[in-house]
Design a protein around this motif. Structure first.
Motif, PDB file in Angstrom:
ATOM      1  N   UNK A 267       0.164   1.388 -11.571  1.00 23.92           N
ATOM      2  CA  UNK A 267      -1.016   0.763 -10.978  1.00 23.92           C
ATOM      3  C   UNK A 267      -1.004  -0.737 -11.199  1.00 23.92           C
ATOM      4  N   UNK A 268      -0.559  -1.124 -12.370  1.00 20.87           N
ATOM      5  CA  UNK A 268      -0.566  -2.537 -12.665  1.00 20.87           C
ATOM      6  C   UNK A 268       0.397  -3.270 -11.751  1.00 20.87           C
ATOM      7  N   UNK A 269       1.579  -2.687 -11.559  1.00 24.68           N
ATOM      8  CA  UNK A 269       2.575  -3.326 -10.698  1.00 24.68           C
ATOM      9  C   UNK A 269       2.063  -3.401  -9.265  1.00 24.68           C
ATOM     10  N   UNK A 270       1.472  -2.286  -8.780  1.00 24.14           N
ATOM     11  CA  UNK A 270       0.953  -2.307  -7.408  1.00 24.14           C
ATOM     12  C   UNK A 270      -0.117  -3.371  -7.257  1.00 24.14           C
ATOM     13  N   UNK A 271      -1.013  -3.442  -8.244  1.00 25.79           N
ATOM     14  CA  UNK A 271      -2.081  -4.421  -8.162  1.00 25.79           C
ATOM     15  C   UNK A 271      -1.522  -5.839  -8.164  1.00 25.79           C
ATOM     16  N   UNK A 272      -0.519  -6.070  -9.019  1.00 28.00           N
ATOM     17  CA  UNK A 272       0.078  -7.396  -9.067  1.00 28.00           C
ATOM     18  C   UNK A 272       0.700  -7.751  -7.717  1.00 28.00           C
ATOM     19  N   UNK A 273       1.388  -6.773  -7.106  1.00 30.85           N
ATOM     20  CA  UNK A 273       1.988  -7.032  -5.799  1.00 30.85           C
ATOM     21  C   UNK A 273       0.909  -7.367  -4.765  1.00 30.85           C
ATOM     22  N   UNK A 274      -0.188  -6.583  -4.810  1.00 29.39           N
ATOM     23  CA  UNK A 274      -1.243  -6.843  -3.843  1.00 29.39           C
ATOM     24  C   UNK A 274      -1.846  -8.221  -4.057  1.00 29.39           C
ATOM     25  N   UNK A 275      -2.082  -8.563  -5.324  1.00 28.91           N
ATOM     26  CA  UNK A 275      -2.661  -9.856  -5.633  1.00 28.91           C
ATOM     27  C   UNK A 275      -1.808 -11.003  -5.110  1.00 28.91           C
ATOM     28  N   UNK A 276      -0.490 -10.828  -5.231  1.00 25.27           N
ATOM     29  CA  UNK A 276       0.402 -11.870  -4.725  1.00 25.27           C
ATOM     30  C   UNK A 276       0.148 -12.090  -3.241  1.00 25.27           C
ATOM     31  N   UNK A 277       0.041 -10.957  -2.514  1.00 26.48           N
ATOM     32  CA  UNK A 277      -0.232 -11.079  -1.091  1.00 26.48           C
ATOM     33  C   UNK A 277      -1.570 -11.758  -0.836  1.00 26.48           C
ATOM     34  N   UNK A 278      -2.561 -11.397  -1.646  1.00 32.68           N
ATOM     35  CA  UNK A 278      -3.887 -11.996  -1.495  1.00 32.68           C
ATOM     36  C   UNK A 278      -3.833 -13.497  -1.708  1.00 32.68           C
ATOM     37  N   UNK A 279      -3.140 -13.918  -2.772  1.00 32.18           N
ATOM     38  CA  UNK A 279      -3.054 -15.347  -3.050  1.00 32.18           C
ATOM     39  C   UNK A 279      -2.285 -16.077  -1.946  1.00 32.18           C
ATOM     40  N   UNK A 280      -1.230 -15.426  -1.422  1.00 30.82           N
ATOM     41  CA  UNK A 280      -0.491 -16.045  -0.335  1.00 30.82           C
ATOM     42  C   UNK A 280      -1.394 -16.233   0.874  1.00 30.82           C
ATOM     43  N   UNK A 281      -2.259 -15.223   1.097  1.00 28.59           N
ATOM     44  CA  UNK A 281      -3.178 -15.356   2.216  1.00 28.59           C
ATOM     45  C   UNK A 281      -4.082 -16.568   2.018  1.00 28.59           C
ATOM     46  N   UNK A 282      -4.667 -16.684   0.811  1.00 23.55           N
ATOM     47  CA  UNK A 282      -5.570 -17.801   0.561  1.00 23.55           C
ATOM     48  C   UNK A 282      -4.842 -19.125   0.737  1.00 23.55           C
TER      49      UNK A 282
ATOM     50  N   UNK B 102       0.842  -1.205   0.000  1.00 22.87           N
ATOM     51  CA  UNK B 102       0.000   0.000   0.000  1.00 22.87           C
ATOM     52  C   UNK B 102       0.874   1.251   0.000  1.00 22.87           C
ATOM     53  N   UNK B 103       1.962   1.209   0.779  1.00 21.03           N
ATOM     54  CA  UNK B 103       2.870   2.347   0.758  1.00 21.03           C
ATOM     55  C   UNK B 103       3.485   2.531  -0.611  1.00 21.03           C
ATOM     56  N   UNK B 104       3.877   1.443  -1.246  1.00 21.17           N
ATOM     57  CA  UNK B 104       4.448   1.542  -2.587  1.00 21.17           C
ATOM     58  C   UNK B 104       3.460   2.208  -3.526  1.00 21.17           C
ATOM     59  N   UNK B 105       2.194   1.777  -3.434  1.00 23.61           N
ATOM     60  CA  UNK B 105       1.173   2.353  -4.305  1.00 23.61           C
ATOM     61  C   UNK B 105       1.040   3.855  -4.069  1.00 23.61           C
ATOM     62  N   UNK B 106       0.906   4.248  -2.793  1.00 19.68           N
ATOM     63  CA  UNK B 106       0.677   5.659  -2.510  1.00 19.68           C
ATOM     64  C   UNK B 106       1.898   6.518  -2.815  1.00 19.68           C
ATOM     65  N   UNK B 107       3.070   6.046  -2.403  1.00 20.41           N
ATOM     66  CA  UNK B 107       4.263   6.846  -2.684  1.00 20.41           C
ATOM     67  C   UNK B 107       4.494   6.950  -4.177  1.00 20.41           C
ATOM     68  N   UNK B 108       4.180   5.883  -4.896  1.00 23.27           N
ATOM     69  CA  UNK B 108       4.326   5.938  -6.345  1.00 23.27           C
ATOM     70  C   UNK B 108       3.455   7.020  -6.943  1.00 23.27           C
ATOM     71  N   UNK B 109       2.215   7.121  -6.450  1.00 25.33           N
ATOM     72  CA  UNK B 109       1.336   8.157  -6.980  1.00 25.33           C
ATOM     73  C   UNK B 109       1.886   9.538  -6.646  1.00 25.33           C
ATOM     74  N   UNK B 110       2.383   9.736  -5.415  1.00 25.07           N
ATOM     75  CA  UNK B 110       2.898  11.049  -5.022  1.00 25.07           C
ATOM     76  C   UNK B 110       4.148  11.393  -5.804  1.00 25.07           C
ATOM     77  N   UNK B 111       5.062  10.420  -5.838  1.00 19.31           N
ATOM     78  CA  UNK B 111       6.344  10.683  -6.477  1.00 19.31           C
ATOM     79  C   UNK B 111       6.140  11.095  -7.924  1.00 19.31           C
ATOM     80  N   UNK B 112       5.235  10.376  -8.625  1.00 19.73           N
ATOM     81  CA  UNK B 112       5.025  10.708 -10.029  1.00 19.73           C
ATOM     82  C   UNK B 112       4.537  12.136 -10.178  1.00 19.73           C
ATOM     83  N   UNK B 113       3.716  12.577  -9.239  1.00 22.31           N
ATOM     84  CA  UNK B 113       3.229  13.941  -9.348  1.00 22.31           C
ATOM     85  C   UNK B 113       4.324  14.973  -9.141  1.00 22.31           C
ATOM     86  N   UNK B 114       5.050  14.810  -8.042  1.00 17.01           N
ATOM     87  CA  UNK B 114       5.936  15.898  -7.656  1.00 17.01           C
ATOM     88  C   UNK B 114       7.328  15.807  -8.251  1.00 17.01           C
TER      89      UNK B 114
END
Lengths: 458, 420
Positions: A181-196, A150-162
């Motif tokens: 966004x695609x990379x962040x989503x893929x990272x999150x999905x990995x975590x989701x699958x690991x959880x399952x 989540x931090x990667x996603x948010x910092x990525x959005x901020x960094x790109x702006x500024x």
């Protein structure tokens, strides 16, 4: 003493003045409410406690006051000792706050990030303790992994702006930001699958609880901290004034409650009183007005933080916007007799500060009640023992959450529009026919408004 | 597979969870009479079959009726899913007559929907909104209004905390928020995908459904090796067979859909006729191109080149995701059902269970398609960009205008000597 300033951006006179101001305030912090942290008789009757806690008492507060303080205060009675410890730590925290402000935006960002991680850690640890997590496989790893995503996603959005130009120059960064966004989503999905995959037969419900707990914590902690950083980039004043208003409200409400308190405010926090609440409200508005007045005079506080590509550092240098230019206001007739002036010179920003202080006094405390309820619900005295005498980091920051979001929404709605450079950047990724369409519409609009002469070739 | 050891936890022991009453037989009377002669097993199959056909026909009917009906359908499904999950939470926690719990849950659902629809409506109905004063005000301060509404709910929650029920109320608060996160965001992403073009809505959903069905069929005929302990009926043979069938299905289905403007064009709102229109010049994604077949496949297929739509390449990615990662959504829902000892989410659809049971694999799919579209297919939404440009300060607009003009001239998109 002259302060050399590659990084420090304030002059010594102002620093001394502010420190003196706050030292006097700090004296009052000694008396800040302690009862928030005490479990009173109410929790004993909490019927949910019957079978479950199974003997786990609230986490006992270990005394981790540094040895040096212990020795220095060894001859005082324990009550005064507690007050002194709290006082000294408060002074330490406030001084630390000023040093960080002095060091500039980059350090502030880092501090916000550290506070965020510590808050996350505290809440997750509570969940872990509350749920006796039976050696759940991967629970802590997954929690930290999700925090990272989540931090990667948010910092990525901020960094790109500024840091737009910086990012465009470096090839790997450019690709990372284009498919962010695609990379962040893929990272999150990995975590989701690991959880399952980590679901263990006998512990399903517990694991789902922990999954939900992690996500709600992320929602609260991480989004707030990123909104704070956005506010910071808008101008340090948007960071400092809200936080100080919340702190001031805490202190003032306690003071008024101490001296005049009679009518209880809410069953959840029996020590809060209406007198404290209202007194705190008026003092905070006044404090907000004064603080904004002092700060609006300095460019280092009012200018948006920008990243200078040539020097590769942050700069706060600009033409102050009209928010920070003195204007004459007519005093409403009602107040004229009271104050004795016909007009007053104020910064428009001070009007906004009234809105900020009002929110801090009226709605901010709900964040505190929420945290109190949470602590009672899970039978904990403090979130953690990080700060001696005060509890955990979360205990200090509970009222700040709603404030950060409010300031961000306030700025986005009333102060500034969208960021022009971001718009240009988005424009450049459109298809040519879309670009042309937008360009023509904009042109027609400008011509319509008379901003652009219809036949002019700019 | 019961969680009996959980009794030692500081949670309610599992025996506290009320036994979910056996699913009431909500099969309509007509069907019961028609099938009264068959054995129970076949009867169940027939009911499932008939209901499946009914659902699929209903789906086609809605597609025929157009985008607006689809939006309504998505919204109704979202509300129903939310209701099902909240009801489960309510039951699991015996909610002791918690004050305002249900009102607050519905209120939060309303707030979040208001926020999301406000963002969408402002984008797509820009011209419609420009004409009406009140709507303009709502749009300009949309975030602030949404936040204020949410805050009101938050404060009501804090004020509703009752001494003996703190923990329960916090659980329910969190449960509500996580449910909102899952159901509402997904449904809005589905609608965003829909506006991109009905094909972006139809192909992913059909791929997931196809994967469900073909994985079951392959598992039925060839299934031997169990896939995951969580769902003992799933097998590797079904998984792999389902994967290949879904990819082929996706290819073929996209081929048919890509030919019709109705499916391929972004949905737009026509302010004159006050209706949605799907008419456009098909983008190059939906124009036939010649592809050379890789030498490996040439021997198999016997062709050297093949005419395909570029979209079919994308459908390959979509089907792959639907087959490989989509099932994790299903496992998640299975784990959830086991954790809370429920057989189905609800009894809405006879023979199938609740709405959530049908949609559990779709969640991840909707988000994936949305992220895929924004990353690889299109850039940001032009009308949204335009809207933001128009609310800048005049000096900012002028400077942006100059930058854009120089960029366009540079790229040769705009003739430098063009006037007016």
């Amino acid at each position: 003493m002259h302060i050399n300033q590659p990084r420090g951006i304030y002059n010594s006179a102002e620093e001394t003045r502010s420190l003196l101001c706050l030292l006097s305030l700090a004296l009052f912090v000694l008396q800040e409410s302690e009862s928030e942290n005490k479990l009173d008789g109410e929790t004993a009757s909490d019927s949910e406690s019957k079978s479950e806690f199974g003997g786990s008492s609230p986490v006992p507060t270990s005394d981790d006051t540094p040895e040096v303080l212990n020795r220095a205060l060894s001859n005082l009675s324990s009550r005064w000792k507690n007050w002194w410890v709290r006082g000294i730590l408060t002074l330490a925290m406030i001084t630390f706050f000023f040093i960080i402000i002095y060091l500039g935006p980059m350090v502030l960002m880092t501090i916000v990030m550290c506070v965020q991680i510590k808050c996350f850690h505290e809440i997750i640890t509570i969940g872990y303790n509350v749920y006796h997590s039976y050696d759940l496989p991967w629970f802590r790893t997954l929690s930290w992994y999700f925090l990272l995503c989540v931090n990667y996603f948010f910092y990525g959005e901020t960094v790109t702006d500024y840091f737009f130009t910086l990012v465009q120059r470096e090839e790997p960064l450019r690709i990372l930001s284009k498919y962010h966004r695609f990379i962040s989503f893929a990272l999150y999905l990995t975590g989701f699958c690991m959880f399952v995959l980590s679901l263990v037969k006998k512990h399903y419900r517990l694991q789902f609880y922990m999954f939900g707990w992690t996500h709600v914590t992320l929602l609260i902690v991480v989004t707030q901290s990123h909104l704070i950083i956005h506010n910071l980039f808008e101008g340090m004043i948007w960071f400092i004034v809200p936080i100080s208003c919340v702190i001031c409200n805490d202190i003032m409400a306690y003071m008024f409650g101490f001296f005049f308190g009679r009518t209880p405010l809410i069953k959840l926090s029996p020590k809060k009183t209406w007198e404290g609440f209202i007194g705190g409200f008026f003092s905070t508005v006044l404090f907000g007005l004064l603080l904004s007045y002092v700060m609006s005079g300095y460019r280092c506080f009012t200018c948006p933080v920008e990243f200078n590509n040539d020097t590769n550092s942050f700069t706060v240098d600009c033409e102050p916007s009209e928010l920070f230019q003195l204007q004459e206001y007519n005093i409403p007739v009602v107040l004229q007799s009271v104050v004795g002036w016909k007009t007053v010179r104020m910064y428009p920003f001070q009007i906004h500060s009234i809105a900020l202080s009002t929110f801090a006094s009226l709605i901010g405390p709900f964040g505190g009640f929420f945290a109190s309820g949470f602590k009672r619900a899970f039978k904990i005295k403090d979130f953690a023992n990080t700060i001696p005498g005060h509890g955990g980091i979360m205990d200090r920051f509970d009222c700040q959450y709603l404030m950060a979001t409010f300031v961000n929404v306030y700025i986005a709605s009333f102060i500034r529009g969208p960021n022009p450079s971001k718009l240009i950047q988005q424009f450049l990724t459109l298809r040519p026919d879309q670009q042309l369409h937008i360009f023509n519409t904009l042109k027609a609009h400008l011509v319509d408004r008379g901003i652009l002469e219809s036949l002019e070739d700019a | 597979e019961s969680d009996t050891e959980l009794g030692i936890l500081d949670l309610r022991s599992d025996s506290d969870i009320p036994d979910i009453p056996p699913p009431t037989d909500s099969t309509p009377e007509i069907l019961k009479k028609a099938l009264s002669g068959l054995s129970a097993r076949w009867k169940n199959w027939w009911i499932r079959g008939i209901l499946s056909l009914a659902m699929i026909s209903g789906f086609f009917l809605i597609i025929y009726l157009g985008s607006f009906m689809l939006m309504l359908l998505v919204l109704s499904i979202q509300v129903k899913c939310y209701h099902e999950i909240i009801t489960i939470g309510y039951r699991v926690y015996h909610s002791y007559d918690l004050p305002w719990f249900r009102s607050l849950s519905w209120y939060f659902l309303l707030c979040v929907n208001y926020f999301f629809y406000g963002e969408t409506v402002a984008d797509y109905f820009a011209t419609f909104v420009q004409r009406r004063e009140q709507l303009q005000f709502l749009i300009r301060y949309h975030r602030f209004i949404s936040f204020a509404l949410y805050l009101a709910g938050f404060c009501m929650f804090v004020l509703s905390l009752v001494k003996k029920h703190y923990r329960l109320q916090f659980y329910m608060f969190a449960w509500t928020h996580v449910t909102l996160l899952i159901t509402v965001t997904q449904s809005h992403l589905v609608i965003q995908n829909l506006f991109e073009g009905m094909i972006w809505f139809l192909v992913p959903i059909s791929s997931v459904i196809c994967n469900d069905i073909t994985a079951y069929i392959f598992g039925f005929f060839f299934g031997r090796t169990p896939l995951i302990k969580l769902s003992p009926k799933k097998t590797w043979e079904g998984f792999i067979g389902g994967f290949f069938s879904t990819v082929v299905f996706g290819f073929i289905f996209s081929y048919f859909l890509a030919q019709h403007q109705y499916f391929v064009c972004p949905v737009e709102y026509n302010s004159e006729t006050n209706r949605f229109v799907t008419e456009c010049e098909p983008s190059e994604l939906f124009q036939m191109k010649k592809y050379s077949v890789p030498p490996l496949l040439q021997a198999v297929l016997g062709w050297e080149t093949v005419n395909m739509y570029p979209f079919q390449m994308h459908s390959f990615a979509l089907s792959t995701f639907a087959s490989l990662i989509g099932p994790f959504g299903g496992f998640f829902a299975s784990g959830f059902k086991r954790a809370f000892k429920i057989k189905d989410f609800a009894d809405t659809i006879p023979g199938h269970g609740g709405i959530m049971d049908r949609f559990d694999c779709q969640y991840l799919m909707a988000t994936f398609v949305h992220v895929y579209i924004t990353s690889f297919i299109r850039g940001p939404n032009p009308s949204k960009l335009l809207k933001q440009l128009l609310i800048l300060q005049p000096e900012q607009q002028l400077s942006v205008y100059k930058t854009l003009k120089s960029h366009l001239v540079e790229k040769g998109i705009l003739q430098p000597s063009l006037r007016g």
